[in-house]
Motif scaffolding. Structure first.
Motif, PDB file in Angstrom:
ATOM      1  N   ALA B 184     102.994  67.854  56.660  1.00  0.00           N
ATOM      2  CA  ALA B 184     103.988  66.660  57.013  1.00  0.00           C
ATOM      3  C   ALA B 184     103.151  65.354  57.397  1.00  0.00           C
ATOM      4  N   SER B 185     102.291  65.562  58.103  1.00  0.00           N
ATOM      5  CA  SER B 185     101.510  64.203  58.475  1.00  0.00           C
ATOM      6  C   SER B 185     101.062  63.213  57.445  1.00  0.00           C
ATOM      7  N   ILE B 186     100.577  63.993  56.231  1.00  0.00           N
ATOM      8  CA  ILE B 186     100.436  63.443  55.153  1.00  0.00           C
ATOM      9  C   ILE B 186     101.664  63.158  53.986  1.00  0.00           C
ATOM     10  N   ALA B 187     102.369  64.091  53.793  1.00  0.00           N
ATOM     11  CA  ALA B 187     103.596  64.016  52.898  1.00  0.00           C
ATOM     12  C   ALA B 187     104.247  62.800  53.607  1.00  0.00           C
ATOM     13  N   SER B 188     104.582  62.482  54.703  1.00  0.00           N
ATOM     14  CA  SER B 188     105.316  61.674  55.286  1.00  0.00           C
ATOM     15  C   SER B 188     104.962  60.233  55.101  1.00  0.00           C
ATOM     16  N   ASP B 189     103.632  59.934  54.606  1.00  0.00           N
ATOM     17  CA  ASP B 189     103.080  58.458  54.414  1.00  0.00           C
ATOM     18  C   ASP B 189     102.787  58.383  52.950  1.00  0.00           C
ATOM     19  N   ALA B 190     103.647  57.672  52.189  1.00  0.00           N
ATOM     20  CA  ALA B 190     103.484  57.837  50.982  1.00  0.00           C
ATOM     21  C   ALA B 190     102.112  57.086  50.340  1.00  0.00           C
ATOM     22  N   ASN B 191     101.751  56.164  51.175  1.00  0.00           N
ATOM     23  CA  ASN B 191     100.449  55.756  50.642  1.00  0.00           C
ATOM     24  C   ASN B 191      99.325  56.222  50.879  1.00  0.00           C
ATOM     25  N   LEU B 192      99.278  57.132  51.956  1.00  0.00           N
ATOM     26  CA  LEU B 192      98.222  58.107  52.263  1.00  0.00           C
ATOM     27  C   LEU B 192      98.150  59.299  51.289  1.00  0.00           C
ATOM     28  N   ALA B 193      99.349  59.664  50.829  1.00  0.00           N
ATOM     29  CA  ALA B 193      99.613  60.949  49.952  1.00  0.00           C
ATOM     30  C   ALA B 193      98.950  60.501  48.700  1.00  0.00           C
ATOM     31  N   ARG B 194      99.265  59.274  48.208  1.00  0.00           N
ATOM     32  CA  ARG B 194      98.732  58.743  46.886  1.00  0.00           C
ATOM     33  C   ARG B 194      97.286  58.390  46.850  1.00  0.00           C
ATOM     34  N   ALA B 195      96.776  57.903  47.852  1.00  0.00           N
ATOM     35  CA  ALA B 195      95.327  57.840  47.981  1.00  0.00           C
ATOM     36  C   ALA B 195      94.576  58.962  48.076  1.00  0.00           C
ATOM     37  N   ILE B 196      95.070  60.078  48.625  1.00  0.00           N
ATOM     38  CA  ILE B 196      94.697  61.518  48.648  1.00  0.00           C
ATOM     39  C   ILE B 196      94.542  62.011  47.078  1.00  0.00           C
ATOM     40  N   ALA B 197      95.749  61.694  46.336  1.00  0.00           N
ATOM     41  CA  ALA B 197      95.724  62.400  45.265  1.00  0.00           C
ATOM     42  C   ALA B 197      94.600  61.701  44.414  1.00  0.00           C
ATOM     43  N   GLN B 198      94.601  60.055  44.486  1.00  0.00           N
ATOM     44  CA  GLN B 198      93.635  59.683  43.855  1.00  0.00           C
ATOM     45  C   GLN B 198      92.121  59.934  44.078  1.00  0.00           C
ATOM     46  N   GLY B 199      91.906  60.366  45.445  1.00  0.00           N
ATOM     47  CA  GLY B 199      90.691  60.792  45.816  1.00  0.00           C
ATOM     48  C   GLY B 199      90.420  62.206  44.912  1.00  0.00           C
ATOM     49  N   TRP B 200      91.355  62.749  45.101  1.00  0.00           N
ATOM     50  CA  TRP B 200      91.254  64.309  44.406  1.00  0.00           C
ATOM     51  C   TRP B 200      90.772  63.913  42.802  1.00  0.00           C
ATOM     52  N   VAL B 201      91.646  63.009  42.009  1.00  0.00           N
ATOM     53  CA  VAL B 201      91.133  62.494  40.532  1.00  0.00           C
ATOM     54  C   VAL B 201      89.826  62.123  40.710  1.00  0.00           C
ATOM     55  N   THR B 202      89.213  61.372  41.313  1.00  0.00           N
ATOM     56  CA  THR B 202      88.134  60.846  41.378  1.00  0.00           C
ATOM     57  C   THR B 202      86.907  61.491  41.647  1.00  0.00           C
ATOM     58  N   THR B 203      87.168  62.545  42.800  1.00  0.00           N
ATOM     59  CA  THR B 203      86.034  63.464  42.839  1.00  0.00           C
ATOM     60  C   THR B 203      85.916  64.715  41.698  1.00  0.00           C
ATOM     61  N   ALA B 204      87.036  65.108  41.263  1.00  0.00           N
ATOM     62  CA  ALA B 204      87.217  65.970  40.309  1.00  0.00           C
ATOM     63  C   ALA B 204      86.590  65.598  39.161  1.00  0.00           C
ATOM     64  N   ASN B 205      86.475  64.311  38.924  1.00  0.00           N
ATOM     65  CA  ASN B 205      85.867  63.743  37.458  1.00  0.00           C
ATOM     66  C   ASN B 205      84.453  63.781  37.932  1.00  0.00           C
ATOM     67  N   ASN B 206      84.000  63.625  39.041  1.00  0.00           N
ATOM     68  CA  ASN B 206      82.392  63.714  39.381  1.00  0.00           C
ATOM     69  C   ASN B 206      82.006  65.072  39.471  1.00  0.00           C
ATOM     70  N   ILE B 207      82.729  66.238  40.016  1.00  0.00           N
ATOM     71  CA  ILE B 207      81.979  67.272  40.296  1.00  0.00           C
ATOM     72  C   ILE B 207      82.695  68.355  39.486  1.00  0.00           C
ATOM     73  N   GLY B 208      83.924  68.143  38.842  1.00  0.00           N
ATOM     74  CA  GLY B 208      84.563  69.198  37.969  1.00  0.00           C
ATOM     75  C   GLY B 208      85.715  69.927  38.920  1.00  0.00           C
ATOM     76  N   ARG B 209      86.677  70.061  38.138  1.00  0.00           N
ATOM     77  CA  ARG B 209      88.151  70.440  38.718  1.00  0.00           C
ATOM     78  C   ARG B 209      87.668  71.648  39.385  1.00  0.00           C
ATOM     79  N   GLU B 210      86.992  72.562  38.850  1.00  0.00           N
ATOM     80  CA  GLU B 210      86.916  74.042  39.383  1.00  0.00           C
ATOM     81  C   GLU B 210      86.363  74.311  40.452  1.00  0.00           C
ATOM     82  N   LYS B 211      85.582  72.976  41.058  1.00  0.00           N
ATOM     83  CA  LYS B 211      85.110  73.004  42.685  1.00  0.00           C
ATOM     84  C   LYS B 211      86.172  72.317  43.643  1.00  0.00           C
ATOM     85  N   MET B 212      87.180  71.976  43.199  1.00  0.00           N
ATOM     86  CA  MET B 212      87.898  71.005  44.099  1.00  0.00           C
ATOM     87  C   MET B 212      88.670  71.841  45.092  1.00  0.00           C
TER      88      MET B 212
END
Lengths: 304, 288
Positions: B184-212
């Motif tokens: 709830a502490s993440i989902a209630s803040d749309a900007n933070l949720a979007r930033a974390i989703a973006q962080g996931w995408v960037t990191t997955a591109n660097n190290i591969g989805r399977e390690k995420m």
């Protein structure tokens, strides 16, 4: 101030910040002091909020060990809404800066559209570090946005009674006709395997309205009756999970407003300063003491 | 202010009744009741806000029509593969995010979603989750359709993003979505949720989805702790992006960046790697 968190930097003392008043009301109508329930509200009614806040900047500078002429604080007002004790959606309504030359108190006034609210409204006033000071001490907050002080108010809207203990008065004869608990005075619906779930969404206490005397006492708020019922609820929930070996780990994953957080809160209330393993031993070795301690913790105080 | 379209709500007792009925039907293998019949049967537990908007008589049918069409595109009523289910989730999240704005405050209520899943789209819930538990039917973060609406609404980058509009909805794994939207502490803040989703995408591109999976869990834990002492919503978009990326980078320590090659490391090579590391860690030299 946010309790239970060990801040790695200096924060503001409780009385350095003064909330001179929080007023609330339907837009265009007189405002009145904040109450836990806003009557006659629906989506068509916008809500006006007014908060006066003052900060003793001399004391704030001392509290934070930041030179007064470098101290800039942000006062932020956030509005949350949605069912459950933790709001589903939180947005910043406004923010103002407090600096050395800010005189007196600041007034925050905002209008919250009714069609952006659901069930309840959480108003959170917060003081944050606005700007990093150059000559601060090692213990001073050093990141813009550092949380220094906060206060939260919750107002139930419309049928926002969801935010109090979820309780419903129903005829067990009609609602649970073929169940074994049809003649029970009350029934607690909950699951032991959902400690991280939202408390209001997964726990519900049904009181049997077929028992007219009991129903009358509950409606009238009879303290002893409510203590017996709430004590039984607490006993069921604490007693059902206390023996789990990994309870510490499970509770560590429970956020505010969850079933686990509520159970942990009740345990601390009934057995202050005792560890989970100590409480477990009390239950095992002195069950009478365990039961009566929990029932005692269910006593409704005069101010509740 | 605009008028709110009011939707039907199903009480907690209605959800309990629905679950009991489903259990009985699963034992007797009787066909599921049609949506209209369900609505009549559960009428006693369905209610509306007494005032504050207009009852949206047509909207529930429109939701059903569109969800059914999307499900059929992804295999309904036949048994669906995991890929078909995931594609349905994405398409359904997009539709729900775009078409229900007039009912926004209603959609923050669990009992509205309980109606959607137990009454309106029960057959699609059974198709999506053949043995649904209470969490998939009652309102809450795991409700079959509520979770999709929240994801779509939060991760929608807007029409102005063009073809990129839904990239944050489409890219992260299901595990990543759960980490974001069941906190709830993440989902209630749309900007933070979007930033974390973006962080996931960037990191997955660097190290591969399977390690995420582990990286995501560590990063969200770090960010939740950080948010308790520093208000992440106070930061500018750029600062927040940097803060989130730093948490992902810390969480990925020990995993090689640009690790697409490593991610594709053969089991044999990985085994040799473990053998070489084991003595330094105090373990035996034999492969495990």
């Amino acid at each position: 101030m946010t309790s239970g968190i060990a801040f790695p930097f200096l924060t503001l003392a409780e009385d350095t910040v003064t909330l001179d008043g929080l007023l609330i009301g339907h837009s265009g109508q007189p405002l009145f002091p904040f109450l836990p329930m806003l009557p006659n509200w629906d989506y068509a009614a916008d809500i006006d909020l007014r908060i006066s806040i003052s900060i003793d900047m001399e004391r704030a500078a001392r509290d934070l060990s930041i030179p007064k002429d470098e101290l800039r604080l942000a006062v932020v007002l956030k509005i949350g809404t949605g069912r459950g004790r933790f709001p589903r959606r939180v947005e910043r309504a406004m923010s103002l800066v407090f600096a050395q030359d800010t005189n007196g108190s600041l007034e925050l006034h905002t209008r919250v559209p009714g069609n952006a609210l659901s069930g309840r409204m959480v108003v959170r006033a917060e003081v944050l570090l606005d700007t990093i000071a150059e000559n601060a001490s090692l213990l001073s907050p050093a990141k813009a946005g550092s949380r220094l002080w906060s206060q939260e108010f919750v107002v139930d809207l419309e049928d926002g009674g969801d935010n109090r203990f979820p309780i419903e008065l129903v005829s067990f004869g009609q609602t649970f006709p073929n169940q074994k608990h049809v003649n029970s005075p009350w029934y607690l619906s909950w699951r032991t395997n959902a400690l991280t779930a939202d408390f209001s969404g997964t726990v519900r206490l049904y009181v049997n309205s077929d028992n007219e005397e009991l129903a009358d006492r509950v409606i009238a708020g009879d303290a002893l009756t409510l203590q017996a019922i709430v004590g039984d609820v607490m006993l069921q929930m604490v007693g059902s999970v206390i023996d789990a070996e990994d309870l510490d780990d499970q509770l560590a994953d429970c956020e505010e407003g969850s079933v686990g957080a509520q159970i942990f809160g009740w345990m601390k209330l009934a057995f202050p300063n005792r560890s989970i393993s100590e409480v477990r031993r009390i239950k095992r070795n002195a069950p009478g003491m365990f039961h009566s301690s929990v029932h005692a913790a269910a006593e409704l105080k005069d101010d509740e | 202010m605009s008028n709110v379209w009011l939707l039907p709500r199903l009480s907690d007792l209605g959800v309990t009744q629905c679950l009991e009925d489903l259990e009985v039907r699963s034992k007797s293998a009787v066909n599921l009741t049609a949506a209209a019949a369900r609505r009549a049967k559960y009428e006693a537990w369905i209610w509306y806000a007494p005032s504050g908007g207009s009852v949206a008589n047509e909207l529930p049918d429109e939701i059903r029509r569109n969800m059914l069409a999307l499900a059929e595109r992804h295999g309904y009523p036949d048994r669906a593969s995991e890929k078909q289910k995931a594609n349905f989730d994405t398409d359904a999240a997009k539709w729900l995010a775009i078409h229900l704005d007039a009912s926004l405050p209603e959609l923050l209520r669990d009992d509205v979603w309980a109606f959607v899943t137990c009454i309106l789209l029960q057959d699609l819930v059974i198709w999506r989750y053949p043995n649904p538990n209470r969490a998939r039917l009652a309102g809450g973060v795991r409700n079959t359709f509520q979770r999709l609406w929240v994801r779509g609404k939060t991760l929608d980058l807007g029409a102005e993003a063009g073809s990129e509009r839904w990239r944050l909805l489409q890219a992260p794994s299901e595990d990543a979505m759960v980490q974001i939207f069941e906190r709830a502490s993440i989902a209630s803040d749309a900007n933070l949720a979007r930033a974390i989703a973006q962080g996931w995408v960037t990191t997955a591109n660097n190290i591969g989805r399977e390690k995420m999976e582990d990286v995501m869990r560590r990063a969200t834990k770090l960010l939740r702790l950080r948010n308790q002492i520093v208000d992440l919503s106070f930061m500018s978009a750029e600062e927040l992006e940097a803060e989130v990326q730093q948490a992902f980078n810390r969480s990925a320590v020990g995993l090689s960046l640009n690790g697409r090659d490593n991610g594709g490391m053969s089991p044999l090579m990985a085994r040799i790697g473990r053998v070489l590391r084991a003595p330094r860690l105090g373990g035996g030299a034999k492969p495990t």
